[in-house]
Design an enzyme around this catalytic site. Structure first.
Site, PDB file in Angstrom:
ATOM      1  CG  HIS A 160      -1.999  -0.837   1.062  1.00 60.57           C
ATOM      2  ND1 HIS A 160      -2.951  -1.096   0.297  1.00 60.57           N
ATOM      3  CD2 HIS A 160      -2.094  -1.909   1.869  1.00 60.57           C
ATOM      4  CE1 HIS A 160      -3.510  -2.137   0.448  1.00 60.57           C
ATOM      5  NE2 HIS A 160      -3.047  -2.522   1.594  1.00 60.57           N
ATOM      6  CG  ASP A 196      -2.813  -8.137   0.767  1.00 60.52           C
ATOM      7  OD1 ASP A 196      -1.806  -8.872   1.824  1.00 60.52           O
ATOM      8  OD2 ASP A 196      -3.520  -7.846   0.628  1.00 60.52           O
ATOM      9  CG  HIS A 198      -6.512  -5.941   1.517  1.00 68.85           C
ATOM     10  ND1 HIS A 198      -5.797  -6.579   2.596  1.00 68.85           N
ATOM     11  CD2 HIS A 198      -7.584  -5.182   2.239  1.00 68.85           C
ATOM     12  CE1 HIS A 198      -7.063  -6.946   3.714  1.00 68.85           C
ATOM     13  NE2 HIS A 198      -7.804  -5.795   3.895  1.00 68.85           N
ATOM     14  CG  ASP A 285      -4.631 -10.655   2.834  1.00 67.59           C
ATOM     15  OD1 ASP A 285      -4.457 -11.195   2.220  1.00 67.59           O
ATOM     16  OD2 ASP A 285      -5.331  -9.214   3.594  1.00 67.59           O
TER      17      ASP A 285
HETATM   18  C1  FKS Z   1      -8.688   0.512   8.827  1.00 68.52           C
HETATM   19  C2  FKS Z   1      -9.392  -0.769   8.988  1.00 68.52           C
HETATM   20  C3  FKS Z   1      -9.059  -1.376   7.247  1.00 68.52           C
HETATM   21  C4  FKS Z   1      -6.875  -1.896   6.239  1.00 68.52           C
HETATM   22  C5  FKS Z   1      -6.492  -3.131   6.177  1.00 68.52           C
HETATM   23  C6  FKS Z   1      -4.956  -3.234   5.781  1.00 68.52           C
HETATM   24  C7  FKS Z   1      -4.550  -4.451   5.027  1.00 68.52           C
HETATM   25  C8  FKS Z   1      -3.045  -5.161   4.964  1.00 68.52           C
HETATM   26  C9  FKS Z   1      -2.739  -5.691   3.668  1.00 68.52           C
HETATM   27  C10 FKS Z   1      -0.930  -5.518   3.667  1.00 68.52           C
HETATM   28  F1  FKS Z   1      -0.650  -7.073   2.587  1.00 68.52           F
HETATM   29  F2  FKS Z   1      -0.515  -4.188   3.322  1.00 68.52           F
HETATM   30  F3  FKS Z   1      -1.174  -5.824   4.715  1.00 68.52           F
HETATM   31  N1  FKS Z   1      -8.029  -2.335   7.082  1.00 68.52           N
HETATM   32  N2  FKS Z   1      -7.881   1.101  10.163  1.00 68.52           N
HETATM   33  O1  FKS Z   1      -3.303  -7.001   4.638  1.00 68.52           O
HETATM   34  O2  FKS Z   1      -3.112  -5.509   2.213  1.00 68.52           O
HETATM   35 ZN    ZN Z   2      -4.268  -7.336   2.642  1.00 68.19          ZN
END
Ligand code: FKS
Ligand code: ZN
Length: 346
Positions: A160, A196, A198, A285
């Protein structure tokens, strides 16, 4: 394949993130990498080695010097104000505000360089994130030196983090640093595939106007899933980079069939790009038991993923991203990497 690991990731241990109206314990915690290390060792996936130390130069190839200087000094500035808890931003320069003038106020600076309130900055964040980049660069060097694959077991994650911003638990984009290092080492073309849950918005932004690094991401549809504001199918690259970014947004709850159909298309695009190296942003995830995500992959699917990636026949650098089912994350990584290696052997 070798795993590159350092226990310095423990230096980054956020306490709380802002989630659904309250501060909750961070999902992205040191135990994640500890479990992955254990599984890699238990499954005999390869020797575990320490990273080499690199200068900031290869990191500055993908991140703005102004941003890196901020990260380097951030904790010192925060601590000098008398704070002992993690720093979280609370204000951001949205459309119409100025991002070119760096404010003097620390929280305003932190907001300038971030896009969410879920990414605490701690006393050891900079050192841990830098070590993570060293891990990715060590993996890259091994592959550039002729190894078929390597696993960068780093945290905090990176995908990110963009040219000059942090967020989504990420500070330095390890996958992008490694991909750029391949280019700087003489590679004409590199491919990054982000699996991933996300969208890899930082990676996309870093390479969006470039044709040498193909960026692709399979992820939960940003209409409902984090990071929300990027990752749609119509983002295909810009300028010279037109046609060199591909997104595969899938509705939350999508079937494994849908996921593998997207993977098949992405692999076809990788073959057509004829890259000299492949970087996998390996998030776990997508697991059915993940507490914050909604895909349904399990052990057989992770094995299938590893086998399918091996079939591309490319020098492959795996870099750890997300995955929050802590007890299972190690096995899930081991299934991907183990089956990748078996497919090479077989
Ligand atoms: C806001 C709640 C949203 C954020 C999720 C982040 C995911 C991170 C990820 C990484 F690989 F970068 F770690 N949650 N406080 O899994 O993509
Ligand atoms: Zn993620």
């Amino acid at each position: 394949m070798k795993t590159i690991y350092s226990d310095r990731h423990h230096l980054h241990q956020g306490q709380l993130e802002f989630y659904r109206g309250e501060l909750v314990p961070c999902f992205e915690k040191p135990e994640r990498a500890d479990f992955v290390l254990q599984a890699v060792q238990a499954r005999g996936i390869g020797p575990v080695i320490e990273p080499e130390s690199f200068s900031l130069a290869p990191i500055e190839r993908v991140h703005a010097p102004r941003y890196l200087r901020f990260l380097e000094r951030a904790w010192g500035m925060w601590a000098a104000l008398g704070h002992t808890r993690d720093a979280l931003p609370a204000v951001w320069p949205i459309r119409g505000f100025r991002a070119d003038v760096e404010p003097d106020n620390f929280i305003a600076q932190l907001g300038l360089y971030s896009f969410d309130s879920g990414t605490p900055f701690t006393a050891g964040t900079w050192e841990a994130a830098r070590t993570g980049a060293d891990i990715a660069l060590t993996a890259q060097k091994l592959i550039a030196g002729g190894e078929r694959a390597a696993f960068a077991l780093s945290r905090p994650p990176g995908h990110h983090a963009g040219p000059d911003f942090l967020g989504g638990y990420c500070f330095i984009n390890n996958a992008a640093v490694a991909a750029q290092a391949f280019i700087d080492g003489g590679a004409q073309r590199v491919a990054i595939l982000d699996v991933d849950y996300h969208h890899g918005n930082g990676t996309q932004s870093i390479f969006y106007e470039r044709a040498d690094v193909l960026t692709q991401s399979i992820h939960g549809d940003p209409k409902t899933e984090y990071p929300f504001y990027l990752g749609h199918a119509d983002e295909t690259g810009q300028g010279a980079g037109e046609g060199f970014n591909a997104n595969y947004p899938l509705p939350a709850g999508s079937s494994n069939e849908a996921w593998f159909a997207a993977l098949e298309v992405a692999c076809g695009r990788i073959r057509a790009h004829r890259p000299e190296a492949l970087v996998i942003s390996l998030g776990l995830d997508t697991f059915a038991g993940d507490p914050i995500s909604r895909f349904k992959l399990e052990a057989p699917e992770y094995q299938r993923l590893g086998a399918q990636l091996a079939r591309l026949g490319l020098p492959t650098l795996f870099v750890l991203e997300g995955g929050y089912a802590v007890a299972e994350i190690g096995d899930n990584v081991a299934h991907v990497l183990g089956s990748f290696e078996e497919s090479l052997a077989g």
